[in-house]
Design a protein around this motif. Structure first.
Motif, PDB file in Angstrom:
ATOM      1  N   LEU A 210      44.104  34.564  45.910  1.00 48.63           N
ATOM      2  CA  LEU A 210      42.945  35.153  45.438  1.00 48.63           C
ATOM      3  C   LEU A 210      43.066  35.392  43.869  1.00 48.63           C
ATOM      4  N   LEU A 211      42.039  35.120  43.076  1.00 52.47           N
ATOM      5  CA  LEU A 211      41.853  35.112  41.793  1.00 52.47           C
ATOM      6  C   LEU A 211      40.700  35.869  41.339  1.00 52.47           C
ATOM      7  N   PHE A 212      41.043  37.021  40.888  1.00 50.75           N
ATOM      8  CA  PHE A 212      39.922  38.269  40.193  1.00 50.75           C
ATOM      9  C   PHE A 212      39.855  37.837  38.697  1.00 50.75           C
ATOM     10  N   THR A 213      38.829  37.302  38.268  1.00 46.93           N
ATOM     11  CA  THR A 213      38.493  36.982  36.911  1.00 46.93           C
ATOM     12  C   THR A 213      37.823  38.110  36.061  1.00 46.93           C
ATOM     13  N   VAL A 214      38.049  37.943  34.790  1.00 50.31           N
ATOM     14  CA  VAL A 214      37.217  39.106  33.865  1.00 50.31           C
ATOM     15  C   VAL A 214      36.463  38.588  32.687  1.00 50.31           C
ATOM     16  N   TYR A 215      36.309  37.247  32.632  1.00 52.24           N
ATOM     17  CA  TYR A 215      35.336  36.821  31.628  1.00 52.24           C
ATOM     18  C   TYR A 215      34.421  36.070  32.030  1.00 52.24           C
ATOM     19  N   GLU A 216      34.119  36.037  33.429  1.00 54.93           N
ATOM     20  CA  GLU A 216      33.172  35.087  33.961  1.00 54.93           C
ATOM     21  C   GLU A 216      31.712  35.048  33.464  1.00 54.93           C
ATOM     22  N   VAL A 225      44.336  28.275  36.242  1.00 53.25           N
ATOM     23  CA  VAL A 225      44.846  28.774  37.772  1.00 53.25           C
ATOM     24  C   VAL A 225      46.027  28.158  38.117  1.00 53.25           C
ATOM     25  N   PRO A 226      46.816  28.445  39.190  1.00 54.35           N
ATOM     26  CA  PRO A 226      47.979  28.004  39.579  1.00 54.35           C
ATOM     27  C   PRO A 226      47.851  26.733  39.307  1.00 54.35           C
TER      28      PRO A 226
END
Length: 339
Positions: A210-216, A225-226
């Protein structure tokens, strides 16, 4: 309401209560880290503030991404009358915020409540209606200030964050009304999936993170991403409106948005999975939309990409969805990661 939906609803109420306009998201990511750690995971926070957590599974790495940054505003300047001139963060619509309560967060940690209004909001005074555009909007602090110096003395200055009140409520009939369902609703769905995996309710057929982003909201949330990622699905709000099939009670699968078509096979797999599991879904085209996964592609990652989410009406406004849309989205994700 079953355990998973109750858990998601609780996380949504808590998440929307945490102010997190783009650029001011640490409190929200701290919440994510605490929640995921409490479930037994080991989340990582990137330099830019994104939160990544590997759930479990082997092979065909899949990333599910949502964002916890929201629309909001920033103090552009302090006016001579002590009121604040704002500048938007993300695609904020000022006409939807006229009359909204807000909180101003200063750089030294102080907070002040206030209200967003146009420069002449009184019907009994205005000779002409003021257009609700940024240059005509201001924040009135709930403090006894009438000059610039008095406002500055409070520690308020240019660059301070202005967060609108979310006003979150879930009705007995299942309707969810709040600001920032884009995308704290889907972030809560992903936390629900993490809980279900930790509880042994979901057996992953592949590696899922799961990836929770902060500049969408400003376009570069999902730019990293990995390295082993093969597939990525943005779990964001599904659009509801004219010429679209999705309702607030459905899960939306996006075939194309302003960035072009999503991966044909991913869209087809998601639709087939929804159909096989008897879920209420629609495949739609979003005319004015962009997602985290498109930032990932732009950054050069070789991935298949998709976009789903619960139907949300009145995007970038005081938004509305339904717990049925949450259920359909959660069940689609649960079935998809297990196949």
């Amino acid at each position: 309401m079953d355990t998973n939906l109750s858990y998601i609803a609780e996380r949504l109420t808590e998440l929307t209560a945490i102010p997190s306009p783009t650029g001011y998201t640490k409190h929200a990511t701290d919440y994510l880290v605490e929640t995921l750690t409490g479930l037994g995971y080991t989340p990582e926070v990137s330099n830019k503030g994104n939160v990544l957590v590997e759930l479990d599974g082997q092979g065909k790495p899949l990333v599910l991404a949502s964002h916890v940054d929201t629309l909001g505003a920033m103090v552009r300047s302090v006016k001579d009358n002590g009121r604040l001139r704002p500048t938007t963060l993300g695609g904020h619509q000022w006409r939807t915020a006229d009359g909204e309560n807000c909180t101003v967060h200063t750089r030294d940690g102080r907070t002040y409540t206030g209200v967003v209004l146009n420069t002449e909001p009184s019907t009994h005074v205005a000779d002409e209606k003021v257009e609700q555009v940024e240059k005509n909007m201001e924040v009135l602090l709930d403090e006894n200030v009438s000059t610039k110096d008095e406002a500055l003395a409070l520690g308020v200055q240019a660059g301070d964050i202005i967060a609108m009140d979310p006003r979150t409520t879930i009705t007995e009939s299942g309707y969810i009304k709040s600001r920032f369902l884009d995308d704290k609703l889907s972030a809560s769905v992903l936390l629900g999936l993490a809980r279900a995996v930790a509880a042994g309710e979901v057996a992953l057929a592949r590696k899922v993170s799961l990836l929770f982003t902060v500049y969408e909201e400003v376009g570069h949330g999902g730019s990293v991403v990995p390295a082993d990622t093969q597939d990525m699905i943005s779990v964001d709000m599904g659009c509801v409106g004219a010429d679209l099939g999705c309702t607030e009670r459905m899960v939306s699968i996006c075939a194309k948005d302003s960035g072009g078509p999503y991966n044909y096979d991913i869209v087809s797999e998601l639709a087939a999975c929804a159909k096989a599991n008897g879920l209420d879904y629609a495949i739609d085209v979003y005319p004015h939309y962009g997602s985290d996964v498109e930032a990932t592609l732009t950054a050069g990652f070789d991935i298949r990409h998709g976009l789903i989410g619960p139907g949300v009406y009145a995007s970038h406004n005081y938004e509305r969805s339904h717990m049925d849309g949450v259920r359909n989205t959660f069940e689609l994700l649960r079935a998809y990661v297990a196949q």
